[in-house]
Each structure stands twice: as C-alpha cells, then as structure tokens.
Scaffold this motif. Structure first.
Motif, PDB file in Angstrom:
ATOM      1  N   THR A 202       0.982  -1.194  -0.138  1.00 17.94           N
ATOM      2  CA  THR A 202       0.136   0.003  -0.016  1.00 17.94           C
ATOM      3  C   THR A 202       0.824   1.161  -0.005  1.00 17.94           C
ATOM      4  O   THR A 202       1.840   1.348   0.824  1.00 17.94           O
ATOM      5  CB  THR A 202      -0.792   0.075   1.237  1.00 17.94           C
ATOM      6  N   SER A 207       6.217   7.563  -4.596  1.00 20.64           N
ATOM      7  CA  SER A 207       6.309   6.381  -5.581  1.00 20.64           C
ATOM      8  C   SER A 207       6.787   5.184  -5.504  1.00 20.64           C
ATOM      9  O   SER A 207       8.130   5.241  -4.982  1.00 20.64           O
ATOM     10  CB  SER A 207       6.432   6.931  -6.952  1.00 20.64           C
ATOM     11  N   THR A 231       5.376  -2.786 -11.447  1.00 22.39           N
ATOM     12  CA  THR A 231       4.089  -2.139 -11.464  1.00 22.39           C
ATOM     13  C   THR A 231       4.346  -0.949 -10.498  1.00 22.39           C
ATOM     14  O   THR A 231       4.588  -0.937  -9.418  1.00 22.39           O
ATOM     15  CB  THR A 231       3.088  -2.904 -10.967  1.00 22.39           C
ATOM     16  N   LEU A 233       3.013   2.362  -8.570  1.00 22.39           N
ATOM     17  CA  LEU A 233       2.037   2.607  -7.815  1.00 22.39           C
ATOM     18  C   LEU A 233       1.919   4.076  -7.426  1.00 22.39           C
ATOM     19  O   LEU A 233       2.892   4.816  -7.594  1.00 22.39           O
ATOM     20  CB  LEU A 233       1.917   1.952  -6.475  1.00 22.39           C
ATOM     21  N   ASP A 237      -2.570   3.653  -3.789  1.00 19.80           N
ATOM     22  CA  ASP A 237      -3.022   1.956  -4.356  1.00 19.80           C
ATOM     23  C   ASP A 237      -2.554   0.880  -3.345  1.00 19.80           C
ATOM     24  O   ASP A 237      -1.669   1.403  -2.651  1.00 19.80           O
ATOM     25  CB  ASP A 237      -1.788   2.129  -5.479  1.00 19.80           C
ATOM     26  N   ARG A 238      -3.229  -0.139  -3.586  1.00 18.91           N
ATOM     27  CA  ARG A 238      -2.968  -1.107  -2.920  1.00 18.91           C
ATOM     28  C   ARG A 238      -2.702  -2.362  -3.921  1.00 18.91           C
ATOM     29  O   ARG A 238      -3.913  -3.031  -4.705  1.00 18.91           O
ATOM     30  CB  ARG A 238      -3.709  -1.635  -2.001  1.00 18.91           C
ATOM     31  N   LEU A 239      -1.565  -2.940  -4.023  1.00 20.62           N
ATOM     32  CA  LEU A 239      -1.412  -4.101  -4.958  1.00 20.62           C
ATOM     33  C   LEU A 239      -1.330  -5.456  -4.207  1.00 20.62           C
ATOM     34  O   LEU A 239      -0.561  -5.355  -3.312  1.00 20.62           O
ATOM     35  CB  LEU A 239      -0.151  -3.742  -5.592  1.00 20.62           C
ATOM     36  N   LEU A 249      -5.324  -4.793  -8.001  1.00 25.37           N
ATOM     37  CA  LEU A 249      -4.752  -3.321  -7.743  1.00 25.37           C
ATOM     38  C   LEU A 249      -5.974  -2.581  -7.685  1.00 25.37           C
ATOM     39  O   LEU A 249      -6.808  -2.458  -8.423  1.00 25.37           O
ATOM     40  CB  LEU A 249      -3.825  -2.770  -8.897  1.00 25.37           C
ATOM     41  N   SER A 250      -5.926  -1.860  -6.519  1.00 29.28           N
ATOM     42  CA  SER A 250      -7.233  -1.107  -5.925  1.00 29.28           C
ATOM     43  C   SER A 250      -6.682   0.156  -5.305  1.00 29.28           C
ATOM     44  O   SER A 250      -5.488   0.351  -4.993  1.00 29.28           O
ATOM     45  CB  SER A 250      -8.020  -1.873  -5.266  1.00 29.28           C
ATOM     46  N   GLN A 251      -7.852   0.936  -5.025  1.00 29.86           N
ATOM     47  CA  GLN A 251      -7.535   2.355  -4.356  1.00 29.86           C
ATOM     48  C   GLN A 251      -8.147   2.063  -2.750  1.00 29.86           C
ATOM     49  O   GLN A 251      -9.377   1.382  -2.689  1.00 29.86           O
ATOM     50  CB  GLN A 251      -8.101   3.311  -5.105  1.00 29.86           C
ATOM     51  N   THR A 254      -5.894   5.568   2.940  1.00 30.32           N
ATOM     52  CA  THR A 254      -4.745   5.228   3.718  1.00 30.32           C
ATOM     53  C   THR A 254      -4.992   5.633   5.185  1.00 30.32           C
ATOM     54  O   THR A 254      -4.051   4.613   5.952  1.00 30.32           O
ATOM     55  CB  THR A 254      -3.651   6.129   3.043  1.00 30.32           C
TER      56      THR A 254
END
Length: 338
Positions: A202, A207, A231, A233, A237-239, A249-251, A254
């Motif tokens: 997260t 970056s 990738t 981010l 972003d959470r990968l 991959l979603s938002q 935080t």
C-alpha cells in the motif's frame, strides 16, 4: 572489479612502467601515459603498485639485466643489455605475479559481508525502528524483518507480518523483498504486509515500483529495454500478489489502512471471516466462526486491536449470535442454533 580486470590493469601498468624507463621515451609517450593514468583512479593505483614493487625488485638479484633506477635515469645502456621486448616480458611477468598475490589476498581475506540487523515484534506488540540511513520502520504485530545495507542497495527481507516504511532519500535503492516480490523506492512512504498466502503493498506517499516474480492473471511479463519492469503505484494504491503473481490493484483510504498504528482496526464492508482473521493477528485468544453463513455476513466499524472480548460482545448488537468461551478460543455461533 573482477580478477580479469585486475590482471589486465596491472599488465598495462607494467607496460607503461617499462615504456617510461626507456632512454628514448619522449613527450608523446609521457602525454599518452598521463592520459591513461588520469582516465581512471584505478589506473593510477595499479601503476603505483607496480612502481613500488618493481622498484624494489630491480635493486635485487631478481632484477632484469640492464634495469635502471627510475624514470629520469640517464644511465648508459650497454650493447649487451637484453632487448627491449625481453625487458617488457620481464616486467609483465612480474605484474602477473603481483596480480596473483592481490587475488590471493582477496580470496583468503574476502571483504566482510554487510551486517544483518533483525527486528521483530511479538503478538499484540508494535515497534518503531530508525535505520542507519535515517529511514524509519514501524513493525506491526507478529512481524519479523532483516535489514542489510550494502554499497549498492538498502535491502529489507520481510519474513512475515506487516511494516510501514518511511524511506529517507538516497542514491541507493531501498528494496523490500517479501513473498516473491520486490518493492523499490528512493524516498517515499509505503506499507508491506506479508500474510500466509499473499503479499499486499500500500503506497501512502511518493512512488514505488513493485516487481513480482511473474506477471499475474496470464498477462505477459512487462519489460523495459530488455529488463523486467515493475508495476508503479500512486498514493492510495494497494497491490495484492499471490504466488509471485499480481492478483489485484485497487484504491484504498490510507488513513483507514494505517489505523493499526493507533491500536484501532478499521473495517469497511468486510465479511465476518475477514474481520476475525485480522483480529486474530493481535491476540493469543482466537475468535472462531465455524458457521459458513455467519462467516459470510458483512460488517463495518472500528475496533480495538487485541480486545477480542469487546469485539465478540459488540457483535451481539449487530448480529443474532451467541458467544461461548473455550480455553483460548471465543466461539461465535448463530443464536438459538439458527
């Protein structure tokens, strides 16, 4: 520098040593030598090594016939001196001996490996650590990681658990390796969680680039200039990766994602099973939900990390459940056997 590089550089240095000692060495020879010596500090060091060693040998019984005593020697060479090529062979051979000595020293006394620092937390604990470069790490419950700083990189190996990294900017990349993935950053703030089955990254600020072992969901591996590309981010972003492959991959929010730093766990429309899995990370007392339908119920809310009793009692306000305690377990069951 490889052994081959060392041998080649010493051989060239020996050649220049011989060239400069010849009576007919002119300004063009000296200019060429100075250009070579000044092009790389390692060249200068190699020449000084050859100069120091051969100047001693030339005054001993090992000296080649006709050897002089210095660059500016005005000694008159006799007609029976060895040819110039023989002199070069002698000097080059001595350089090879020097190279073997250098390599032997390196082999027998290899550079010390970078020190490894291991940090860990127990279940229910957190820990703040400041690393040697000023970077800051907050370890969450039941977390272990190893830190190794070398000349080329700053590397963290996350064995298990969750950690928040606030990276101090620097020329060396900051790398967090976890579960078949590498997250690279220079100056940023991000969290890595390595669970039993997957890894999530997260990004909070800055970056990062996340490099999985292989591309996810059947997509071909991305490459830039022939090299593997990660990738990248953006904040929020959470990968999620599983088995070295990208899963999603979603938002995310935080502030909610990092609420664990304050001892609070924030849930937003998660299943009861998911909430219980997260809560159980913070306590030796484990909550169990065996009924599949009950485990699939959704909930939202904020709960104290590690307070299993409060969570169980709070559940009774939202769901028709009964609570039973058995040793270090809290069983959550449908009320009345429904």
């Amino acid at each position: 520098m490889t052994k081959e590089d060392t041998a080649s550089r010493l051989k060239t240095a020996a050649h220049w040593y011989a060239e400069l000692r010849e009576p007919d060495a002119d300004h063009r020879t000296w200019d060429a030598f100075r250009a070579w010596e000044g092009s790389d500090p390692a060249n200068r060091a190699a020449f000084r090594q050859v100069e120091a060693s051969l100047s001693v040998l030339e005054g001993s019984s090992l000296a080649a016939p006709g050897a002089g005593t210095g660059y500016d020697s005005s000694d008159t060479y006799t007609a029976d001196r060895k040819p110039r090529r023989a002199r070069l062979y002698w000097l080059t051979g001595i350089a090879a001996v020097l190279m073997l000595a250098v390599v032997s020293v390196v082999t027998l006394n290899p550079p010390a490996a970078p020190a490894v620092q291991v940090y860990a937390t127990a279940i229910g604990d957190t820990r703040d650590v400041t690393l040697e470069d000023g970077s800051h790490v907050t370890l969450n419950t039941d977390t272990e990681l190893a830190v190794t700083y070398s000349r080329s990189e700053r590397r963290i190996q996350l064995a298990h658990g969750q950690a928040l990294f606030s990276v101090m900017k620097g020329t060396r990349p900051f790398i967090v390796a976890a579960g078949g993935s590498e997250t690279r950053a220079l100056g940023t703030r991000f969290e890595v969680y390595r669970g039993p089955d997957d890894v999530s990254v997260t990004l909070v600020e800055g970056s990062v680039s996340v490099l999985p072992e292989r591309a996810g969901q059947g997509e071909p591996e991305t490459r830039l200039g022939g090299a593997r590309a990660g990738t990248v981010l953006v904040p929020g972003d959470r990968l999620v990766l599983r088995g070295g492959a990208i899963q999603s991959l979603s938002q995310v929010d935080t502030s909610e994602a990092l609420a664990w730093q304050t001892g609070i766990l924030q849930f937003r429309d998660v299943t009861l099973a998911e909430a219980v899995t997260e809560l159980n990370r913070y306590s030796d007392t484990k909550i169990r939900v065996d009924d599949p339908a009950l485990a699939a119920e959704h909930l939202s809310g904020a709960f104290p990390a590690g307070d299993q009793e409060m969570f169980a009692e709070t559940l009774k306000l939202f769901l028709p459940v009964e609570i039973r305690r058995r040793g270090n377990e809290i069983l959550v069951e449908p009320a009345g056997g429904a």
